[in-house]
Design an enzyme around this catalytic site. Structure first.
Site, mmCIF file in Angstrom:
data_model
loop_
_atom_site.group_PDB
_atom_site.id
_atom_site.type_symbol
_atom_site.label_atom_id
_atom_site.label_comp_id
_atom_site.label_asym_id
_atom_site.label_seq_id
_atom_site.Cartn_x
_atom_site.Cartn_y
_atom_site.Cartn_z
ATOM 1 C CB CYS A 199 -0.780 0.147 1.044
ATOM 2 S SG CYS A 199 -1.879 1.383 1.405
ATOM 3 C CB CYS A 247 -0.629 2.657 4.156
ATOM 4 S SG CYS A 247 -2.000 1.825 3.408
ATOM 5 C CG ASP A 248 3.413 1.098 4.329
ATOM 6 O OD1 ASP A 248 2.730 1.430 5.430
ATOM 7 O OD2 ASP A 248 3.047 0.140 3.852
#
Ligand code: NAP
Length: 301
Positions: free
Chosen positions: A130, A133-134
């Site tokens: 992701c 997300c990261d």
């Protein structure tokens, strides 16, 4: 007993909840992780009617709030089984059991892995599924994105604004994702296209240090990267429900455009249904259809 239990709180499940509540049915939505579904990881949606731009997170939260405001009950539990008790459907979660007259399976899909030896051990240590997300952990670093669909293209575009260098590694020489996104990526000076290649090894000490890339012609090279974003498609989350819904060889639930499975009163909606186009708008459309069919089924019981 509920009228309708919806398994999955993504765009398909929540749209089904909106439709079922507006038809006056009592509705339970069971969600395993977080409401909104996989779309919450998409940085910018620009192909949903009316909204020129909306983040996946905002989309997911607004749809969740809409379903709640209409009176849908949302319980954060993972459904693991559906069993039939006459006409009643008993849905078991990891914590409890709930009964309903009809069930809509809207469980979507999970990230497919590359299947490399130390892939799991490196999750959170350089390997991610992701980018939104990261991605921020890789500011000004070198990263690779692997895949050739819309997710990989959008992840590469997102990372191009954060990372120093983005290698986009695809196993063929043309992309499956949208041409408009490919064109935008080609304007980014820090994106390097690595065609006809697959990632064949992950080299790490404590964290990912480099990846081995093998070209179709047999040549092998090493790319020094701190991060690898794997975007090679999704696996439908149907395996717990094979007793009530027939699955195809890839695990997608077989149901027509009316979203009916082989079991009367059990419907399937969204990315886990066998179909040609898996988009936000078609997931929402499935939710509307499945709820309408489920309402009809409940009314005729
Ligand atoms: P996808 O479209 O299925 O693409 C997966 C990609 O990964 C393909 O290019 C495939 O290569 C490659 N791949 C599969 N297994 C591989 C492996 N073991 N090693 C290397 N490469 C591998 O998946 P997705 O990009 O996650 O998209 C899923 C669905 O969501 C699609 O319908 C997509 O259009 C949709 N989506 C839409 C949006 C949007 O509308 N904004 C955003 C994201 C996703 P091949 O091409 O050679 O098969």
């Amino acid at each position: 007993m509920y009228d309708i239990i919806i398994i999955g709180g993504g765009p398909a499940g929540l749209t089904a909840a909106v439709y079922a509540r507006r038809a006056g049915k009592n509705v339970l939505v069971l969600e395993a992780t977080s409401c909104g579904g996989q779309i919450i990881n998409t940085p910018d949606i620009e192909n949903y009617p009316v909204e020129e731009h909306i983040s996946g997170y905002d989309f997911g939260m607004r749809l969740t709030n809409q379903a709640k405001a209409l009176g849908a009950e949302i319980v954060m539990e993972k459904a693991v089984d559906i069993r039939l008790n006459g006409n009643e459907k008993v849905v078991a979660t990891t914590k409890a059991e709930y009964t309903a007259k009809a069930v809509i399976i809207a469980t979507g899909s999970a990230s497919r892995k590359l299947g490399l030896e130390n892939e799991d051990a490196l999750i959170g240590r350089g390997v991610s599924y992701c980018a939104t997300c990261d991605g921020n952990f890789f500011r000004k670093k070198k990263v690779a994105v692997v895949g050739g669909g819309n997710t990989a293209l959008e992840d590469a575009l997102y990372m191009a604004d954060i990372a120093d260098t983005v290698y986009l590694i695809h196993r063929r020489d043309s992309f499956r994702g949208e041409e408009a996104t490919v064109a935008r990526l080609k304007t980014k000076e820090n994106v390097r296209f690595v065609y006809n290649s697959t990632v064949t090894a992950l080299n790490a000490e404590k964290r990912l240090k480099s990846i081995e890339v093998t070209n179709k012609d047999g040549s092998v090279s090493t790319l020094e990267v701190n991060g690898l974003f794997v975007a090679v498609g999704r696996i439908p989350e149907n395996r717990n429900f094979a007793a009530v819904a027939e699955l195809d060889e890839s695990g997608y639930a077989i149901a027509g455009e009316n979203c009916r499975t082989k079991t009367p009163g059990v419907f399937v909606a969204g990315d886990n249904r066998q179909k040609d186009v898996r988009q936000l708008v078609t997931a929402a459309a499935d939710g509307a259809v499945a709820a309408t069919e489920a309402v009809k089924y409940v009314n005729e019981m």
